[in-house]
Design a protein around this motif. Structure first.
Motif, mmCIF file in Angstrom:
data_model
loop_
_atom_site.group_PDB
_atom_site.id
_atom_site.type_symbol
_atom_site.label_atom_id
_atom_site.label_comp_id
_atom_site.label_asym_id
_atom_site.label_seq_id
_atom_site.Cartn_x
_atom_site.Cartn_y
_atom_site.Cartn_z
ATOM 1 N N LYS A 1 90.218 97.373 50.030
ATOM 2 C CA LYS A 1 91.017 98.626 50.149
ATOM 3 C C LYS A 1 92.178 98.113 50.906
ATOM 4 O O LYS A 1 92.169 97.324 52.067
ATOM 5 C CB LYS A 1 90.060 99.428 51.125
ATOM 6 C CG LYS A 1 89.238 100.353 50.086
ATOM 7 C CD LYS A 1 88.527 101.261 51.012
ATOM 8 C CE LYS A 1 87.401 101.790 50.557
ATOM 9 N NZ LYS A 1 86.524 102.644 51.322
ATOM 10 N N PHE A 2 93.123 98.902 50.731
ATOM 11 C CA PHE A 2 94.547 98.586 51.673
ATOM 12 C C PHE A 2 94.153 99.626 52.791
ATOM 13 O O PHE A 2 92.910 100.369 53.077
ATOM 14 C CB PHE A 2 95.760 99.238 50.969
ATOM 15 C CG PHE A 2 96.392 98.391 49.779
ATOM 16 C CD1 PHE A 2 96.898 97.401 50.346
ATOM 17 C CD2 PHE A 2 96.118 98.657 48.679
ATOM 18 C CE1 PHE A 2 97.456 96.716 49.415
ATOM 19 C CE2 PHE A 2 96.827 98.115 47.508
ATOM 20 C CZ PHE A 2 97.443 96.995 47.954
ATOM 21 N N GLU A 3 94.898 99.501 53.956
ATOM 22 C CA GLU A 3 94.782 100.452 55.160
ATOM 23 C C GLU A 3 94.551 101.944 54.728
ATOM 24 O O GLU A 3 93.878 102.519 55.296
ATOM 25 C CB GLU A 3 95.552 99.907 56.218
ATOM 26 C CG GLU A 3 95.341 98.879 57.042
ATOM 27 C CD GLU A 3 96.380 98.497 58.120
ATOM 28 O OE1 GLU A 3 96.389 98.948 59.111
ATOM 29 O OE2 GLU A 3 97.347 97.518 57.754
ATOM 30 N N ASN A 4 95.464 102.348 53.733
ATOM 31 C CA ASN A 4 95.417 103.720 53.477
ATOM 32 C C ASN A 4 94.051 104.074 52.493
ATOM 33 O O ASN A 4 94.057 105.291 52.145
ATOM 34 C CB ASN A 4 96.797 104.024 52.932
ATOM 35 C CG ASN A 4 97.040 103.351 51.680
ATOM 36 O OD1 ASN A 4 96.048 102.661 50.925
ATOM 37 N ND2 ASN A 4 98.050 103.384 51.017
ATOM 38 N N GLY A 5 93.332 103.258 52.525
ATOM 39 C CA GLY A 5 92.213 103.534 51.951
ATOM 40 C C GLY A 5 92.113 103.172 50.219
ATOM 41 O O GLY A 5 91.029 103.462 49.410
ATOM 42 N N THR A 6 93.397 102.934 49.497
ATOM 43 C CA THR A 6 93.393 102.681 48.259
ATOM 44 C C THR A 6 92.863 101.567 47.699
ATOM 45 O O THR A 6 92.928 100.417 48.465
ATOM 46 C CB THR A 6 94.809 102.751 47.641
ATOM 47 O OG1 THR A 6 95.553 103.907 48.401
ATOM 48 C CG2 THR A 6 95.180 102.463 46.316
ATOM 49 N N PHE A 7 92.094 101.535 46.695
ATOM 50 C CA PHE A 7 91.285 100.072 46.186
ATOM 51 C C PHE A 7 92.342 99.332 45.710
ATOM 52 O O PHE A 7 93.419 99.730 45.277
ATOM 53 C CB PHE A 7 90.545 100.497 45.023
ATOM 54 C CG PHE A 7 88.972 101.054 45.411
ATOM 55 C CD1 PHE A 7 88.423 100.694 46.615
ATOM 56 C CD2 PHE A 7 88.648 102.116 44.813
ATOM 57 C CE1 PHE A 7 87.151 101.249 46.891
ATOM 58 C CE2 PHE A 7 87.199 102.658 45.052
ATOM 59 C CZ PHE A 7 86.597 102.398 45.961
#
Ligand SMILES: *[C@@H]1O[C@H](CO)[C@@H](O)[C@H](O)[C@H]1NC(C)=O
Ligand SMILES: *[C@@H]1O[C@H](CO)[C@@H](O)[C@H](O)[C@H]1NC(C)=O
Ligand SMILES: *[C@@H]1O[C@H](CO)[C@@H](O)[C@H](O)[C@H]1NC(C)=O
Length: 495
Positions: A423-429
């Motif tokens: 996951k990126f820090e913004n929560g996107t896989f």
């Protein structure tokens, strides 16, 4: 059996033996030992070794080999305290020009001499009349170890292996009876031409002194497999294309032992060479070993395998530290080449360096898997040409052959808690292995998640390692659809 193992005087051995036995009883007694012994009787003795089943025949023959080997191992213990580590050895990358060995161990002269005598007696036994190693002639196969939460990881790797078209059988060693799961061992694995063997059924058929577990299991799994030629694969390692041809070509054909490199330079202490009465080889010869994959001929390397078992049996307190000095991943990794080296057997340590793949997290590269290369092409380069003939130029560069997903394990029940990886820090896989781009022959990461998805959805609720965990299938599917969306339409149609 008339064969005997050279020993120290009987009294010393008996004294040491009783000490070890006491140690074993007091510190290592496992409450389920009796239960295991009972199952052993059920699964082997009662069916009797005259049973025609070839798998049972292999196990019975392995027990006879182990009976001899165990007595020989127990008769030649190092007999001294572990070496003392006076500093932490640093993990330094291998450099074919500049690598140097760390030297951080201390051992009294006298102890080195004692260990040397035991080691030399064991080597004499190998060179004399040892019980022959057991295998079915002219067979090849894959060997792995699993159990508990390693089962789903192995299933994904095995599906990756099968999707390359590799058809040779696999033998999967479980340490204990309690790890046997009928859904996996009688259903899932056989459908992929793999089967379970419970190591303790062989080991505990006879008494022996020291515990055998963790890193030690690998060498015993290789030795007790039924194959003459073995490609050992860690549960979290898989090939990118069919590795079967490795068996039929150089560098395996002439050596019978091929290994793949770790990142680090050699880590053996000079004390190891002193114990084994050898000159210290140059540290620039080859990198240390990463034993996620090992290719071994039990026939050609019969002696190497037996000595490697000695180094592993006495590994945790003696040979592991002597060979690795505490550098990352200390365990069985160096024992195979060490044994071949001691016995002057040929081997091939793949030279093309291991490559880390991973992604960037907060600007920092985070590796999560290792790529290992095919030794075939680099071996051609070595034997053909320093002169750049047309022919030599046409040799392709070594191909990426194995991926070893060493840390973290891609266990779909746990991987979603390692946020940075997927996951990126913004929560996107996100992809875990985007960097650096490796010249894979197809989108290996997509294929791996596709197989992991199938495994998640087939095994959820059906395997001990995942007991009480839900949404494994749902989460893996959500990840796959989000990251590999374009291909997701095909998901419904896979086997
Ligand atoms: C290993 O194999 C060689 C060649 O077949 C044989 O002579 C030797 O006795 C074997 N040694 C052991 C320890 O099995
Ligand atoms: C599945 O995803 C949800 C939401 O991100 C998370 O809370 C849960 O821990 C995940 N479960 C597993 C087994 O990974
Ligand atoms: C999350 O971050 C990644 C990388 O910075 C970016 O590509 C993506 O568009 C972001 N997603 C959202 C929903 O903001």
């Amino acid at each position: 059996m008339l064969m005997r193992c050279p020993t120290r005087t009987r009294t010393v051995f008996l004294m040491f033996g009783s000490f070890l036995l006491l140690y074993h009883i007091v510190l290592r007694w496992r409450p389920n030992f009796r239960q295991q012994a009972a199952i052993w009787r059920l699964s082997l003795a009662n069916q009797s070794c005259s049973n025609a089943d070839p798998h049972l025949q292999n196990m019975c023959a392995q027990v006879e080999f182990w009976r001899f080997l165990a007595s020989c191992l127990d008769a030649n213990p190092p007999g001294v305290a572990s070496p003392v580590r006076k500093a932490n050895a640093e993990a330094v990358s291998f450099d074919a020009e500049k690598s140097q060995r760390p030297e951080v161990l201390e051992m009294p002269e006298q102890d080195v001499a004692t260990m040397r005598r035991a080691h030399s007696r064991f080597v004499q036994a190998i060179e004399g009349g040892f019980h022959s190693i057991v295998y079915t002639h002219s067979t090849k196969g894959f060997v792995s170890t699993a159990g508990g939460f390693y089962f789903p990881i192995l299933m994904t790797s095995l599906r990756m292996l099968r999707r390359t078209g590799a058809t040779l059988p696999m033998e999967v060693f479980l340490e204990l009876n309690s790890e046997y799961e009928s859904f996996i061992c009688e259903h899932m694995l056989p459908s992929l031409n793999a089967r379970c063997i419970i190591l303790s059924e062989i080991l505990e058929a006879i008494p022996y002194q020291l515990p055998i577990s963790h890193y030690q299991l690998k060498v015993f799994a290789m030795a007790f497999s039924s194959f003459e030629e073995v490609l050992f694969l860690d549960a979290d390692a898989f090939p990118i294309y069919d590795p079967t041809r490795l068996f039929n070509f150089e560098p395996f054909k002439s050596t019978g032992l091929v290994t793949w490199p770790d990142f680090w330079g050699p880590t053996q202490s000079s004390l190891f060479y002193s114990v084994t009465s050898q000159a210290v080889p140059p540290a620039t010869n080859h990198a240390s070993t990463e034993s996620g994959e090992i290719l071994l001929s039990k026939k050609k390397q019969n002696k190497t395998l037996i000595l490697a078992m000695y180094y592993n049996y006495y590994g945790p307190n003696h040979f592991y530290p002597l060979l690795s000095q505490g550098v990352a991943g200390e365990g069985d990794k160096e024992t195979f080449l060490a044994a071949a080296h001691t016995l002057h057997q040929p081997y091939y340590a793949t030279r093309k360096p291991v490559k880390a793949i991973g992604n960037f997290q907060k600007g920092q590269f985070a590796g999560s898997a290792m790529v290992q290369y095919d030794p075939f092409e680099e071996n051609l380069m070595k034997v053909q040409p320093l002169v750049r003939t047309e022919n030599a130029l046409s040799i392709p560069p070594p191909r990426a052959l194995f991926v070893h997903v060493n840390f973290p394990k891609f266990d779909p029940a746990k991987i979603f808690t390692y946020n940075g990886i997927i996951k990126f820090e913004n929560g996107t896989f996100r992809r875990a292995w985007g960097e650096p781009l490796v010249d894979f022959e197809y989108d290996v990461e997509e294929a791996y998640w596709r197989e992991m998805n199938v495994v998640s959805c087939t095994m959820e609720g059906k395997t001990q390692g995942w007991r009480g965990i839900d949404h494994i299938c749902a989460n893996a599917t959500r990840y796959y659809n989000s990251v590999f969306g374009a291909q997701s339409a095909e998901l419904g149609s896979i086997r």
